[in-house]
Scaffold this motif. Sequence first.
Motif, PDB file in Angstrom:
ATOM      1  N   LEU A 109       0.865  -1.174   0.000  1.00  0.00           N
ATOM      2  CA  LEU A 109       0.000   0.000   0.000  1.00  0.00           C
ATOM      3  C   LEU A 109       0.905   1.228   0.000  1.00  0.00           C
ATOM      4  O   LEU A 109       1.645   1.459   0.957  1.00  0.00           O
ATOM      5  N   LEU A 110       0.872   2.000  -1.083  1.00  0.00           N
ATOM      6  CA  LEU A 110       1.691   3.200  -1.213  1.00  0.00           C
ATOM      7  C   LEU A 110       0.793   4.434  -1.050  1.00  0.00           C
ATOM      8  O   LEU A 110      -0.122   4.649  -1.849  1.00  0.00           O
ATOM      9  N   ILE A 111       1.065   5.222  -0.027  1.00  0.00           N
ATOM     10  CA  ILE A 111       0.283   6.418   0.265  1.00  0.00           C
ATOM     11  C   ILE A 111       1.200   7.638   0.135  1.00  0.00           C
ATOM     12  O   ILE A 111       2.234   7.715   0.814  1.00  0.00           O
ATOM     13  N   THR A 112       0.835   8.573  -0.719  1.00  0.00           N
ATOM     14  CA  THR A 112       1.571   9.826  -0.792  1.00  0.00           C
ATOM     15  C   THR A 112       0.949  10.820   0.182  1.00  0.00           C
ATOM     16  O   THR A 112      -0.273  10.892   0.308  1.00  0.00           O
ATOM     17  N   HIS A 113       1.798  11.612   0.837  1.00  0.00           N
ATOM     18  CA  HIS A 113       1.327  12.495   1.902  1.00  0.00           C
ATOM     19  C   HIS A 113       2.021  13.846   1.845  1.00  0.00           C
ATOM     20  O   HIS A 113       3.222  13.933   1.562  1.00  0.00           O
ATOM     21  N   TYR A 114       1.231  14.890   2.129  1.00  0.00           N
ATOM     22  CA  TYR A 114       1.800  16.232   2.273  1.00  0.00           C
ATOM     23  C   TYR A 114       0.848  17.086   3.117  1.00  0.00           C
ATOM     24  O   TYR A 114      -0.245  17.439   2.659  1.00  0.00           O
ATOM     25  N   ASN A 115       1.259  17.361   4.343  1.00  0.00           N
ATOM     26  CA  ASN A 115       0.544  18.283   5.237  1.00  0.00           C
ATOM     27  C   ASN A 115      -0.914  17.905   5.508  1.00  0.00           C
ATOM     28  O   ASN A 115      -1.749  18.782   5.758  1.00  0.00           O
ATOM     29  N   ARG A 116      -1.212  16.594   5.486  1.00  0.00           N
ATOM     30  CA  ARG A 116      -2.581  16.174   5.794  1.00  0.00           C
ATOM     31  C   ARG A 116      -2.545  14.914   6.666  1.00  0.00           C
ATOM     32  O   ARG A 116      -3.091  13.870   6.324  1.00  0.00           O
ATOM     33  N   GLU A 139       4.524  20.156  12.382  1.00  0.00           N
ATOM     34  CA  GLU A 139       3.436  19.542  13.155  1.00  0.00           C
ATOM     35  C   GLU A 139       2.934  18.258  12.501  1.00  0.00           C
ATOM     36  O   GLU A 139       2.580  17.289  13.182  1.00  0.00           O
ATOM     37  N   HIS A 140       2.914  18.221  11.169  1.00  0.00           N
ATOM     38  CA  HIS A 140       2.497  17.013  10.467  1.00  0.00           C
ATOM     39  C   HIS A 140       3.599  15.949  10.502  1.00  0.00           C
ATOM     40  O   HIS A 140       3.315  14.751  10.615  1.00  0.00           O
ATOM     41  N   ALA A 141       4.848  16.383  10.408  1.00  0.00           N
ATOM     42  CA  ALA A 141       5.971  15.448  10.502  1.00  0.00           C
ATOM     43  C   ALA A 141       5.971  14.746  11.852  1.00  0.00           C
ATOM     44  O   ALA A 141       6.242  13.539  11.945  1.00  0.00           O
ATOM     45  N   LYS A 142       5.644  15.480  12.909  1.00  0.00           N
ATOM     46  CA  LYS A 142       5.544  14.883  14.250  1.00  0.00           C
ATOM     47  C   LYS A 142       4.409  13.870  14.301  1.00  0.00           C
ATOM     48  O   LYS A 142       4.558  12.772  14.850  1.00  0.00           O
ATOM     49  N   ASN A 143       3.268  14.222  13.710  1.00  0.00           N
ATOM     50  CA  ASN A 143       2.134  13.295  13.680  1.00  0.00           C
ATOM     51  C   ASN A 143       2.469  12.020  12.916  1.00  0.00           C
ATOM     52  O   ASN A 143       2.011  10.926  13.270  1.00  0.00           O
ATOM     53  N   LEU A 144       3.252  12.152  11.841  1.00  0.00           N
ATOM     54  CA  LEU A 144       3.647  10.981  11.055  1.00  0.00           C
ATOM     55  C   LEU A 144       4.419   9.984  11.907  1.00  0.00           C
ATOM     56  O   LEU A 144       4.223   8.765  11.795  1.00  0.00           O
ATOM     57  N   LEU A 145       5.305  10.476  12.744  1.00  0.00           N
ATOM     58  CA  LEU A 145       6.089   9.586  13.598  1.00  0.00           C
ATOM     59  C   LEU A 145       5.194   8.852  14.591  1.00  0.00           C
ATOM     60  O   LEU A 145       5.426   7.673  14.890  1.00  0.00           O
ATOM     61  N   GLU A 146       4.173   9.533  15.110  1.00  0.00           N
ATOM     62  CA  GLU A 146       3.234   8.884  16.026  1.00  0.00           C
ATOM     63  C   GLU A 146       2.402   7.830  15.292  1.00  0.00           C
ATOM     64  O   GLU A 146       2.171   6.732  15.812  1.00  0.00           O
ATOM     65  N   LEU A 147       1.976   8.165  14.098  1.00  0.00           N
ATOM     66  CA  LEU A 147       1.201   7.202  13.311  1.00  0.00           C
ATOM     67  C   LEU A 147       2.054   6.000  12.919  1.00  0.00           C
ATOM     68  O   LEU A 147       1.564   4.862  12.864  1.00  0.00           O
ATOM     69  N   GLN A 148       3.325   6.237  12.648  1.00  0.00           N
ATOM     70  CA  GLN A 148       4.226   5.141  12.288  1.00  0.00           C
ATOM     71  C   GLN A 148       4.333   4.131  13.427  1.00  0.00           C
ATOM     72  O   GLN A 148       4.366   2.909  13.193  1.00  0.00           O
ATOM     73  N   LYS A 149       4.377   4.619  14.656  1.00  0.00           N
ATOM     74  CA  LYS A 149       4.445   3.724  15.811  1.00  0.00           C
ATOM     75  C   LYS A 149       3.192   2.852  15.898  1.00  0.00           C
ATOM     76  O   LYS A 149       3.270   1.674  16.254  1.00  0.00           O
ATOM     77  N   GLU A 150       2.047   3.450  15.581  1.00  0.00           N
ATOM     78  CA  GLU A 150       0.784   2.724  15.710  1.00  0.00           C
ATOM     79  C   GLU A 150       0.530   1.758  14.567  1.00  0.00           C
ATOM     80  O   GLU A 150       0.010   0.657  14.782  1.00  0.00           O
TER      81      GLU A 150
END
Length: 260
Positions: free
Chosen positions: A9-16, A47-58
């Motif tokens: 599953l490839l997800i592209t992401h930018y500020n969302r 702020e989104h980069a920080k959220n990405l790290l939290e989501l990565q853990k989950e």
Amino acid sequence: MVFFPQVSLLITHYNRSHSLKNLLQRFRQLNCVFGQIVVSDDGSKSEHAKNLLELQKEYGFLLVTAPTNRGLGNNLNKGQDAVNKPFTLYIQEDFEPADLFPTAFAEALVIMENRTELDIVKFYAYYPYAYLKSYNENFDEMYVPALAADYRKIYFYTDHPHLRRSAFFTKFGRYPEGIKGDATEYSMCISFLQHKGKGLFYKDFANLLSQKNSAEEPSTMQRENWKQRNGLLISMIRYVYRQFKYNFDIVTQKPLKQMP
């Protein structure tokens, strides 16, 4: 649980990042599990980069980052380079799959495995593809007649959610980098036709996925204003322009750089 071990599953992401969380939660609700999840981020704000790290853990996805915003082409290229499964489900972070998605996706995957000549299966669009013939109850087959003049034939490929072979760079080339997102997508559309891509189109495309743009996380794709106007004169000029340009580019565009 519906497990797709052969699919990344490839997800592209930018500020969302909130949209990304919603997408990942939705797949979890559907018990839809993939062999690999890759999130390719295009230099999002802190702020989104920080959220990405939290989501990565989950969610345990592979996070591919960039120090700055380098555009859609770079984001897609580095994300696809990180994929390690034979099939890729590409989806942008602001989509949400419907309840029927796992069933429809499973059928598409079986078809792709059995028909090795197919390059892509499309699950979402704004309107039907210009040239379709029925394949089965749920899918149509896209094709391009020998004398097809309708410029909408270039939308054989789009950046909307689709299943593709992970080795598609070897046939269609890499996404061009350093240009606007619309131009990046357009170049790949042309390349798909130049290299005679083959694929299927989900019949109930309007109900399999929905795009969830909010005021807090609006679309990051910016288009020139004249492309969005709907007046009669503007529409006619736009139609004639596209009819000429798109057909001209199919013949003259330099092929995208292919991988060995």
